[in-house]
Design a protein around this motif. Structure first.
Motif, PDB file in Angstrom:
ATOM      1  N   GLU A  62       1.110  -4.696  -4.307  1.00  0.00           N
ATOM      2  CA  GLU A  62       1.266  -4.882  -2.871  1.00  0.00           C
ATOM      3  C   GLU A  62       2.457  -5.773  -2.553  1.00  0.00           C
ATOM      4  O   GLU A  62       3.114  -5.599  -1.507  1.00  0.00           O
ATOM      5  N   TRP A 118       5.456  -3.748  -1.724  1.00  0.00           N
ATOM      6  CA  TRP A 118       5.420  -3.162  -0.383  1.00  0.00           C
ATOM      7  C   TRP A 118       5.724  -4.227   0.669  1.00  0.00           C
ATOM      8  O   TRP A 118       6.480  -3.978   1.615  1.00  0.00           O
ATOM      9  N   TRP A 138      -0.181   4.562  -1.461  1.00  0.00           N
ATOM     10  CA  TRP A 138       0.246   3.182  -1.700  1.00  0.00           C
ATOM     11  C   TRP A 138       0.150   2.819  -3.178  1.00  0.00           C
ATOM     12  O   TRP A 138       0.801   1.886  -3.642  1.00  0.00           O
ATOM     13  N   HIS A 139      -0.660   3.561  -3.917  1.00  0.00           N
ATOM     14  CA  HIS A 139      -0.834   3.309  -5.346  1.00  0.00           C
ATOM     15  C   HIS A 139       0.285   3.972  -6.149  1.00  0.00           C
ATOM     16  O   HIS A 139       0.952   3.320  -6.962  1.00  0.00           O
ATOM     17  N   ASP A 153      -6.697  -5.038  -6.215  1.00  0.00           N
ATOM     18  CA  ASP A 153      -5.292  -4.707  -5.999  1.00  0.00           C
ATOM     19  C   ASP A 153      -5.116  -3.464  -5.140  1.00  0.00           C
ATOM     20  O   ASP A 153      -4.091  -3.298  -4.456  1.00  0.00           O
ATOM     21  N   GLU A 154      -6.119  -2.569  -5.135  1.00  0.00           N
ATOM     22  CA  GLU A 154      -6.069  -1.412  -4.235  1.00  0.00           C
ATOM     23  C   GLU A 154      -6.430  -1.816  -2.809  1.00  0.00           C
ATOM     24  O   GLU A 154      -5.810  -1.356  -1.841  1.00  0.00           O
ATOM     25  N   GLU A 186      -5.867  -4.529  -1.370  1.00  0.00           N
ATOM     26  CA  GLU A 186      -4.742  -5.230  -0.748  1.00  0.00           C
ATOM     27  C   GLU A 186      -3.889  -4.289   0.101  1.00  0.00           C
ATOM     28  O   GLU A 186      -3.376  -4.676   1.154  1.00  0.00           O
ATOM     29  N   HIS A 187      -3.717  -3.047  -0.357  1.00  0.00           N
ATOM     30  CA  HIS A 187      -2.895  -2.096   0.395  1.00  0.00           C
ATOM     31  C   HIS A 187      -3.501  -1.766   1.760  1.00  0.00           C
ATOM     32  O   HIS A 187      -2.782  -1.356   2.667  1.00  0.00           O
ATOM     33  N   HIS A 188      -4.805  -1.924   1.878  1.00  0.00           N
ATOM     34  CA  HIS A 188      -5.513  -1.466   3.076  1.00  0.00           C
ATOM     35  C   HIS A 188      -5.971  -2.603   3.981  1.00  0.00           C
ATOM     36  O   HIS A 188      -6.709  -2.370   4.935  1.00  0.00           O
ATOM     37  N   ARG A 235      -3.595  -4.885   5.274  1.00  0.00           N
ATOM     38  CA  ARG A 235      -2.399  -5.414   5.934  1.00  0.00           C
ATOM     39  C   ARG A 235      -2.672  -5.596   7.419  1.00  0.00           C
ATOM     40  O   ARG A 235      -3.677  -5.111   7.945  1.00  0.00           O
TER      41      ARG A 235
END
Length: 255
Positions: A20, A23, A186-187, A241-242, A244-246, A248
């Motif tokens: 993340e 990104w 995002w992954h 860690d996944e 984290e992408h969702h 934001r």
């Protein structure tokens, strides 16, 4: 999708993901144009229980707060998230994931929401794509939808892609605008990735209270967030860690 392409897609999702931090550091993501909220009934389509919350949950919370009708359609029950596990059967997992979704929607401010659950076999949405498109179109007509939101058809997950194609077909027939949210992108993608149509992307800002509701809703998906036991077959599908992408302060859609 051919067998080779399916395997390549699976390999991309199974490989280590993009952190993340990369990104967050990419200016291109923060420079995406901002779009406003739909102002009429919205149908949110998901391939599996949790897709809609991961990709669009914060905006769903905002819509609910503004009194906009939100209707959820879940195509599969996600019963094959742990196909090799001996600790949980697909039948039990389907029941758990349905209940988790209802709890998550309540966290988003949709306590009375009753998702339309199609019960299509997990991993087989592409085999039922035409029927799914008809069901989406029927729901769009029934609720007089002003907008539809569905998984992105480039997400490199067969069920997500088939769900997105079905929604696109339904929206074209119904003349309803469509937004598409990425989940696994995002992954497997990275900043500026040429496989991603960045020119079609837009941001939906999330105030702190909406983000808090989304985070609480994601927390309801215990079956996906935590391991069932020892071994790779029981591993968490959505490790930190996944997530984290969702979580934001904005969500991203393709228009």
């Amino acid at each position: 999708m051919s067998g080779d392409l399916r395997q390549a897609a699976a390999d991309s999702i199974d490989a280590p993901g993009t952190p993340e931090a990369l990104w967050v550091a990419w200016d291109g993501l923060h420079c995406l144009p901002t779009v406003g909220l739909p102002d009429g009934p919205v149908v949110v389509v998901a391939a599996h229980p949790d897709d809609e919350v991961l990709g669009f949950g914060g905006t769903m919370a905002l819509l609910a707060a503004f009194g906009v009708d939100v209707h959820v359609m879940t195509i599969t029950d996600g019963e094959l998230s742990h196909p090799q596990s001996t600790l949980i059967t697909p039948e039990r997992l389907a029941r758990i994931r349905r209940a988790e979704l209802c709890s998550a929607l309540a966290q988003l401010g949709l306590p009375g929401a009753r998702p339309e659950q199609l019960g299509v076999p997990d991993t087989q949405v592409d085999r039922h794509e035409s029927a799914v498109a008809r069901r989406i179109a029927a729901l769009l007509r029934k609720v007089e939808a002003a907008w539809c939101v569905a998984p992105w058809y480039g997400d490199l997950h067969s069920d997500h892609e088939a769900a997105g194609r079905a929604a696109l077909r339904a929206c074209r027939a119904s003349k309803v605008p469509l937004w598409m949210y990425p989940v696994w992108m995002w992954h497997w993608a990275g900043p500026g990735d040429p496989r991603v149509p960045w020119g079609d992307a837009a941001r939906l800002p999330l105030p702190a209270d909406a983000l808090a509701l989304k985070s609480a809703a994601i927390g309801q998906f215990v079956s996906q967030l935590h391991p069932w036991g020892e071994g790779a077959e029981n591993a968490a599908i959505l490790p930190p860690d996944e997530i984290e992408h969702h979580t934001r302060r904005f969500e991203t859609v393709f228009r």
